[in-house]
Write a protein that holds these residues in place. Structure first.
Motif, PDB file in Angstrom:
ATOM      1  N   TYR A  36       0.835  -1.190   0.000  1.00 44.75           N
ATOM      2  CA  TYR A  36       0.000   0.000   0.000  1.00 44.75           C
ATOM      3  C   TYR A  36       0.877   1.249   0.000  1.00 44.75           C
ATOM      4  N   GLY A  43      -5.843   7.868   3.818  1.00 43.26           N
ATOM      5  CA  GLY A  43      -5.789   6.447   4.083  1.00 43.26           C
ATOM      6  C   GLY A  43      -4.886   5.754   3.085  1.00 43.26           C
ATOM      7  N   PRO A  44      -4.352   4.589   3.436  1.00 43.99           N
ATOM      8  CA  PRO A  44      -3.506   3.838   2.494  1.00 43.99           C
ATOM      9  C   PRO A  44      -4.276   3.471   1.231  1.00 43.99           C
ATOM     10  N   PHE A  46      -4.183   0.849  -2.190  1.00 45.25           N
ATOM     11  CA  PHE A  46      -3.674  -0.416  -2.723  1.00 45.25           C
ATOM     12  C   PHE A  46      -2.760  -0.180  -3.924  1.00 45.25           C
ATOM     13  N   TYR A  87       3.823   0.597   2.582  1.00 42.45           N
ATOM     14  CA  TYR A  87       3.649  -0.453   3.575  1.00 42.45           C
ATOM     15  C   TYR A  87       3.449  -1.803   2.896  1.00 42.45           C
ATOM     16  N   ASN A  95      -5.263 -12.210  11.025  1.00 43.84           N
ATOM     17  CA  ASN A  95      -4.857 -10.858  11.380  1.00 43.84           C
ATOM     18  C   ASN A  95      -4.032 -10.252  10.259  1.00 43.84           C
ATOM     19  N   PHE A  96      -4.461  -9.116   9.762  1.00 45.75           N
ATOM     20  CA  PHE A  96      -3.676  -8.398   8.761  1.00 45.75           C
ATOM     21  C   PHE A  96      -2.623  -7.569   9.493  1.00 45.75           C
ATOM     22  N   PHE A  98       0.408  -4.929   9.181  1.00 48.12           N
ATOM     23  CA  PHE A  98       1.149  -3.985   8.355  1.00 48.12           C
ATOM     24  C   PHE A  98       2.606  -3.939   8.811  1.00 48.12           C
ATOM     25  N   GLY A  99       3.495  -3.787   7.865  1.00 42.22           N
ATOM     26  CA  GLY A  99       4.879  -3.496   8.200  1.00 42.22           C
ATOM     27  C   GLY A  99       4.983  -2.078   8.751  1.00 42.22           C
ATOM     28  N   PRO A 100       6.164  -1.700   9.219  1.00 42.44           N
ATOM     29  CA  PRO A 100       6.344  -0.376   9.822  1.00 42.44           C
ATOM     30  C   PRO A 100       6.338   0.752   8.806  1.00 42.44           C
TER      31      PRO A 100
ATOM     32  N   TYR B  33     -12.739  -3.471   8.897  1.00 45.82           N
ATOM     33  CA  TYR B  33     -11.627  -3.392   9.845  1.00 45.82           C
ATOM     34  C   TYR B  33     -11.546  -1.992  10.459  1.00 45.82           C
ATOM     35  N   TYR B  35      -8.376   0.265  12.105  1.00 43.82           N
ATOM     36  CA  TYR B  35      -6.960   0.405  12.401  1.00 43.82           C
ATOM     37  C   TYR B  35      -6.739   1.733  13.121  1.00 43.82           C
ATOM     38  N   GLN B  37      -3.474   4.581  13.747  1.00 43.61           N
ATOM     39  CA  GLN B  37      -2.139   4.958  13.300  1.00 43.61           C
ATOM     40  C   GLN B  37      -1.650   6.113  14.162  1.00 43.61           C
ATOM     41  N   GLY B  42       3.223   2.941  11.827  1.00 45.92           N
ATOM     42  CA  GLY B  42       2.395   2.141  10.935  1.00 45.92           C
ATOM     43  C   GLY B  42       1.005   1.923  11.512  1.00 45.92           C
ATOM     44  N   LEU B  43       0.209   1.145  10.797  1.00 44.76           N
ATOM     45  CA  LEU B  43      -1.170   0.889  11.208  1.00 44.76           C
ATOM     46  C   LEU B  43      -1.257  -0.381  12.043  1.00 44.76           C
ATOM     47  N   LEU B  45      -4.057  -3.105  13.816  1.00 43.97           N
ATOM     48  CA  LEU B  45      -5.442  -3.567  13.739  1.00 43.97           C
ATOM     49  C   LEU B  45      -6.071  -3.600  15.125  1.00 43.97           C
ATOM     50  N   TYR B  48     -11.818  -6.419  13.764  1.00 43.37           N
ATOM     51  CA  TYR B  48     -12.265  -6.661  12.416  1.00 43.37           C
ATOM     52  C   TYR B  48     -13.558  -7.488  12.456  1.00 43.37           C
ATOM     53  N   PHE B  90      -8.513   4.595  11.152  1.00 46.70           N
ATOM     54  CA  PHE B  90      -8.921   4.280   9.784  1.00 46.70           C
ATOM     55  C   PHE B  90      -9.837   3.068   9.775  1.00 46.70           C
ATOM     56  N   GLU B 104      -8.307  -6.340  -2.065  1.00 43.58           N
ATOM     57  CA  GLU B 104      -7.827  -5.008  -1.745  1.00 43.58           C
ATOM     58  C   GLU B 104      -8.588  -4.447  -0.563  1.00 43.58           C
ATOM     59  N   LEU B 105      -7.854  -3.815   0.355  1.00 43.54           N
ATOM     60  CA  LEU B 105      -8.474  -3.075   1.444  1.00 43.54           C
ATOM     61  C   LEU B 105      -8.788  -1.669   0.936  1.00 43.54           C
ATOM     62  N   PHE B 107      -9.797   1.991   2.158  1.00 45.81           N
ATOM     63  CA  PHE B 107      -9.744   2.751   3.394  1.00 45.81           C
ATOM     64  C   PHE B 107     -10.586   4.025   3.315  1.00 45.81           C
ATOM     65  N   GLY B 108     -11.115   4.411   4.474  1.00 44.88           N
ATOM     66  CA  GLY B 108     -11.716   5.717   4.600  1.00 44.88           C
ATOM     67  C   GLY B 108     -10.636   6.775   4.750  1.00 44.88           C
ATOM     68  N   GLU B 109     -11.063   8.027   4.902  1.00 46.06           N
ATOM     69  CA  GLU B 109     -10.101   9.132   4.983  1.00 46.06           C
ATOM     70  C   GLU B 109      -9.535   9.318   6.379  1.00 46.06           C
ATOM     71  N   ARG B 112      -9.353  11.784  13.034  1.00 48.74           N
ATOM     72  CA  ARG B 112      -8.259  12.205  13.917  1.00 48.74           C
ATOM     73  C   ARG B 112      -8.826  12.517  15.288  1.00 48.74           C
TER      74      ARG B 112
END
Lengths: 108, 116
Positions: A36, A43-44, A46, A87, A95-96, A98-100, B33, B35, B37, B42-43, B45, B48, B90, B104-105, B107-109, B112
């Motif tokens: 991503y 947001g991330p 794809f 990412y 569980n998904f 994410f990398g750092p 899901y 998440y 951040q 990073g994100l 979880l 879900y 997110f 594909e995930l 995502f929303g915006e 905060r």
């Protein structure tokens, strides 16, 4: 414990090819690897997903070696607009993870 | 299609207050899901759901609750807000057409949240 690692940051120049590697040592046989892109305050988004060998789409390629313990995202001929955080995402069990993230800076 | 819509976009809470972050998607995705951040990170979880009526914990569920009464909606509830919950949240959805873990995930915006 599932763990995914990436380089923290990378610099590149416009027009160069950029390769970002993600390590995922305990990936399971059926787990997919996804990449991503994230811009600030968004947001991330794809980029590409793969399971083994090589996958290519209109924006990137994904290389996954036979042992699947790592994967490499390849961005051909980057431009300034490719400056973002990248990412890798691995599905471990249910569980998904994410990398750092790798912060890519593209310089003119 | 609007995709994944989150509200509110910004919110400031006092310690101990509660609130609900709303998430809705119009893509008929069965997986959703939440998440978080943290700044520069990073994100991770939180929770879900694989379908209406089914939810499960992710990596960092403490301090949160979720429900999934419909396919479209997946609200995240913060009880007794703490400064450690200051983050960007997110919501995402997916349709694993190739089996669990594929797809594909979307995502929303993001929402905060600041807890003071």
């Amino acid at each position: 414990l599932a763990k995914t690692t990436q380089p923290i940051s990378m610099d590149s120049y416009e027009g160069q090819e950029v390769n970002i590697t993600c390590s995922h040592n305990n990936i399971a046989t059926n787990d997919y690897i996804t990449w991503y892109q994230q811009f600030p305050s968004q947001g991330p988004r794809f980029i590409i997903q793969g399971y083994k060998t090589k996958v290519t789409n209109e924006v990137a390629s994904l290389f996954i070696p036979a042992d699947r313990k790592s994967s490499t995202l390849s961005l051909p001929r980057v431009s300034l607009s490719d400056t973002a955080v990248y990412y890798c995402l691995v599905y471990y069990g249910q569980n998904f993870v994410f990398g750092p993230g790798t912060r890519l800076s593209v310089l003119p | 299609n609007a995709g994944v819509t989150q509200t509110p976009k910004f919110r400031i809470l006092k310690i101990g207050q509660s609130m609900t972050l709303q998430c809705t998607q119009d893509m008929n995705h069965n997986y959703m899901y939440w998440y978080r951040q943290d700044p520069g990170m990073g994100l991770k979880l939180i929770y879900y759901s694989v379908g209406a009526g089914i939810t499960d914990k992710g990596e960092v569920p403490n301090g949160y609750n979720v429900s999934r009464s419909t396919t479209e909606d997946f609200p995240l509830r913060l009880e007794l807000a703490a400064p450690s919950q200051t983050s960007v949240y997110f919501c995402a959805s997916s349709y694993p057409s190739g089996g669990v873990g594929t797809g594909e995930l979307f995502f929303g915006e993001g929402s905060r949240l600041t807890v003071l």
